[in-house]
Each structure stands twice: as structure tokens, then as C-alpha cells.
Design an enzyme around this catalytic site. Structure first.
Site, PDB file in Angstrom:
ATOM      1  N   ASP A  27      -4.059   5.770  13.425  1.00 43.18           N
ATOM      2  CA  ASP A  27      -4.749   5.214  12.258  1.00 43.18           C
ATOM      3  C   ASP A  27      -6.264   5.205  12.464  1.00 43.18           C
ATOM      4  O   ASP A  27      -6.745   5.136  13.595  1.00 43.18           O
ATOM      5  CB  ASP A  27      -4.239   3.785  12.007  1.00 43.18           C
ATOM      6  CG  ASP A  27      -4.512   3.310  10.586  1.00 43.18           C
ATOM      7  OD1 ASP A  27      -4.916   4.135   9.739  1.00 43.18           O
ATOM      8  OD2 ASP A  27      -4.320   2.106  10.323  1.00 43.18           O
ATOM      9  N   ASN A  75       2.413   6.932   2.100  1.00 41.74           N
ATOM     10  CA  ASN A  75       1.138   7.656   1.978  1.00 41.74           C
ATOM     11  C   ASN A  75       1.068   8.516   0.710  1.00 41.74           C
ATOM     12  O   ASN A  75      -0.007   9.004   0.346  1.00 41.74           O
ATOM     13  CB  ASN A  75       0.849   8.514   3.222  1.00 41.74           C
ATOM     14  CG  ASN A  75       0.425   7.708   4.444  1.00 41.74           C
ATOM     15  OD1 ASN A  75       0.715   8.077   5.580  1.00 41.74           O
ATOM     16  ND2 ASN A  75      -0.276   6.595   4.230  1.00 41.74           N
TER      17      ASN A  75
HETATM   18  C1  IPE Z   1       0.172   4.232   8.822  1.00 38.09           C
HETATM   19  O1  IPE Z   1      -1.174   4.142   8.507  1.00 38.09           O
HETATM   20  C2  IPE Z   1       0.667   5.622   8.555  1.00 38.09           C
HETATM   21  C3  IPE Z   1       0.152   6.663   9.437  1.00 38.09           C
HETATM   22  C4  IPE Z   1      -0.658   6.475  10.467  1.00 38.09           C
HETATM   23  C5  IPE Z   1       0.611   7.983   9.146  1.00 38.09           C
HETATM   24  P1  IPE Z   1      -1.658   3.644   7.070  1.00 38.09           P
HETATM   25  O2  IPE Z   1      -3.139   3.725   7.100  1.00 38.09           O
HETATM   26  O3  IPE Z   1      -0.952   4.375   5.999  1.00 38.09           O
HETATM   27  O4  IPE Z   1      -1.134   2.137   7.075  1.00 38.09           O
HETATM   28  P2  IPE Z   1      -1.595   0.876   6.242  1.00 38.09           P
HETATM   29  O5  IPE Z   1      -1.568   1.272   4.789  1.00 38.09           O
HETATM   30  O6  IPE Z   1      -2.969   0.522   6.693  1.00 38.09           O
HETATM   31  O7  IPE Z   1      -0.605  -0.181   6.593  1.00 38.09           O
HETATM   32  C1  IPE Z   2      -4.567   7.706   9.471  1.00 40.08           C
HETATM   33  O1  IPE Z   2      -5.875   7.499   9.032  1.00 40.08           O
HETATM   34  C2  IPE Z   2      -4.004   9.008   8.987  1.00 40.08           C
HETATM   35  C3  IPE Z   2      -2.995   8.882   7.914  1.00 40.08           C
HETATM   36  C4  IPE Z   2      -2.496   7.774   7.447  1.00 40.08           C
HETATM   37  C5  IPE Z   2      -2.515  10.121   7.353  1.00 40.08           C
HETATM   38  P1  IPE Z   2      -6.189   6.798   7.647  1.00 40.08           P
HETATM   39  O2  IPE Z   2      -6.371   7.864   6.613  1.00 40.08           O
HETATM   40  O3  IPE Z   2      -5.178   5.782   7.324  1.00 40.08           O
HETATM   41  O4  IPE Z   2      -7.583   6.138   7.990  1.00 40.08           O
HETATM   42  P2  IPE Z   2      -8.103   4.708   7.551  1.00 40.08           P
HETATM   43  O5  IPE Z   2      -7.041   3.720   7.906  1.00 40.08           O
HETATM   44  O6  IPE Z   2      -8.333   4.764   6.081  1.00 40.08           O
HETATM   45  O7  IPE Z   2      -9.357   4.521   8.340  1.00 40.08           O
HETATM   46 MG    MG Z   3      -5.017   3.796   7.705  1.00 42.60          MG
END
Ligand code: IPE
Ligand code: IPE
Ligand code: MG
Length: 239
Positions: A27, A75
Site C-alpha cells: 500500500d 479496488n
Molecule cells: C489494499 O489497499 C489493496 C491492495 C494493496 C491491493 P487499499 O489501498 O485498496 O486499501 P484501503 O482502501 O486503504 O483499505
Molecule cells: C496500493 O497503493 C496499490 C493498490 C491498491 C493497487 P494505493 O493506490 O492504494 O496508494 P494509496 O493508498 O492511495 O497511497
Molecule cells: Mg491504498
């Protein structure tokens, strides 16, 4: 018998030693890009570089399995252009890295409902899994269109078709049935939640949270997490 069951049966209840299976909630790509006043896609691109580096490190460190959360079933709520960027990067990653997996005895697996992805991606994934199926080095499991609640529901209905719904029967039907028991769950970027990842498998996993954003996560961070893991006493309910 899983090591969890084994340690209970042996009555030792202690640590099973070295980690076999580590999972990571990758993340923070978006925040990493934002800090640099760059588009989110730039963060995701650097995140893919980190995937490559960490997968190599896991192999070098002798892990049996590394599971990476790449795209959750939730997602899909993101804007279409971000989803399309992520899917494009997935295609590029499989194309560019498959030969390295084949050459390095890495077995690629997917957990999650990947069959709901675009047909060309499904085809690439199935080809990559088939080409690495006989590899018996590290297993790299990528969670795609993965949601743990959905996985458990699917597993329970398959178990019900076969007979009694017991924990063992459900476990045997989970997407992770081909992987060793989960030892250590890591989440980057400072969020302290599971976001529908490996809820069942994490029952007795150790957890390690870091503020480091995924594009900044280095093999040294993985090594630090593993060192802390080894120092912990796992009891599995025993004493
Ligand atoms: C979890 O991260 C999913 C992945 C890392 C693929 P998110 O960024 O989607 O999670 P939330 O929404 O902050 O819980
Ligand atoms: C994790 O990074 C990757 C996926 C969930 C695909 P994020 O896109 O969630 O990054 P933040 O949480 O917005 O920084
Ligand atoms: Mg995230």
C-alpha cells in the site's frame, strides 16, 4: 498436518522457526506519487519495480512463498483510468518478468477471482502459471481481484458440495490451499487494517506494519520484518 496443528499436537506450542510464507499488502503508491507531485500511475509504476525487487529478495532469502496483494475486489471502486493503468502494468509485468520466473525456478500462482479480468490477461496468467507449474523454488502468489470474504464464501460452498463444512474442509478449498500456512503478514504505508486480505489465513499469522510507502520498501525492510518474526514467540493458543 499444518505446522499450526503440529505444534498443538506436539504440545510444544512454540515458534515454528523460520518463516515459510510471507504476505504483503503493498500500500501507499498513490501517496508516494502525491508527495512528488506526480500522477498516481507513476507511483504504481515504481510499485511494480518494488514487486520485482522484493520477489527476487524473497527467493534469495529462501522463502517458500510470497503472496502480494496487487488488486482487491474493492479496488474496482477506483476511477476507470486508474484501473486501466493498473491492468496495463499487470500485462507489462507478466510480459517482462515471466522468463525470469521460468529461469529462476519461481512458481507463479494467482489467488482471487482472476477469471473475471480481461480475457487477454486471463490468457497471459494461465500461460504464466502453466509455464512455471513445475518449478519448485519460491512460489510467488499474486492476489488479483481478491477479496478474502468472497474467497471464504466460495470455499465454504465448495466444501458443502463435498460434505460437512468444517474448518479443514474450508481450508482445503481456499485459493491458498497450494501454499504453506501464512507466517507473517506485512502492510506498508502506515494503515493498520487488513482490507479484506487473507482473513482466514491470518488467524495465527504474525503481523508487521510499517510507515514505509510501498515504492520505498526495500529488501532490507523485508529482512527487518523477518528478523522480528524470528524473535517472536508464537503460541497458537498453547503455553
Ligand atoms: C489494499 O489497499 C489493496 C491492495 C494493496 C491491493 P487499499 O489501498 O485498496 O486499501 P484501503 O482502501 O486503504 O483499505
Ligand atoms: C496500493 O497503493 C496499490 C493498490 C491498491 C493497487 P494505493 O493506490 O492504494 O496508494 P494509496 O493508498 O492511495 O497511497
Ligand atoms: Mg491504498
Amino acid at each position: 498436518m499444518t505446522p499450526v496443528a503440529a505444534s498443538i499436537a506436539d504440545g510444544n506450542g512454540g515458534s515454528v522457526g523460520k518463516a515459510r510464507h510471507v504476505a504483503i499488502i503493498m500500500d501507499g503508491n498513490g501517496r508516494w506519487a502525491k508527495k512528488r507531485m506526480m500522477p498516481r500511475a507513476f507511483g504504481h509504476k515504481r510499485g511494480v519495480d518494488t514487486v520485482r525487487e522484493i520477489a527476487r529478495a524473497a527467493r534469495d532469502m529462501g522463502l517458500e512463498a510470497l503472496t502480494l496483494y496487487a488488486f482487491s475486489s474493492e479496488n474496482w471502486k477506483r476511477p476507470a483510468d486508474e484501473i486501466s493503468d493498473l491492468m496495463g502494468m499487470l500485462r507489462t509485468f507478466i510480459r517482462s518478468d515471466l522468463e525470469e520466473f521460468v529461469a529462476n525456478n519461481v512458481r507463479l500462482r494467482i489467488i482471487g477471482d482472476y477469471q473475471a479480468l480481461a480475457p487477454d490477461i486471463v490468457e497471459m496468467i494461465e500461460d504464466a502459471m502453466a509455464r512455471t507449474a513445475a518449478n519448485d523454488g519460491t512460489t510467488l502468489a499474486i492476489a488479483l481481484n481478491y477479496g478474502s470474504q468472497q474467497e471464504i464464501a466460495r470455499a465454504a460452498s465448495r466444501a458443502a458440495e463435498k460434505g460437512a463444512i468444517t474448518p479443514e474442509a474450508i481450508e482445503a478449498e481456499l485459493d491458498t490451499a497450494c501454499l504453506p500456512p501464512l507466517d507473517l503478514l506485512i502492510r506498508t504505508s502506515g494503515e493498520i487494517r487488513l482490507s479484506n486480505f487473507l482473513l482466514w489465513q491470518a488467524a495465527y499469522a504474525e503481523m508487521w506494519f510499517t510507515d514505509v510507502l510501498w515504492p520505498d520498501f526495500k529488501p532490507a525492510h523485508l529482512a527487518e520484518a523477518l528478523a522480528q518474526f524470528i524473535a517472536r514467540e508464537r503460541r497458537f493458543g498453547g503455553r
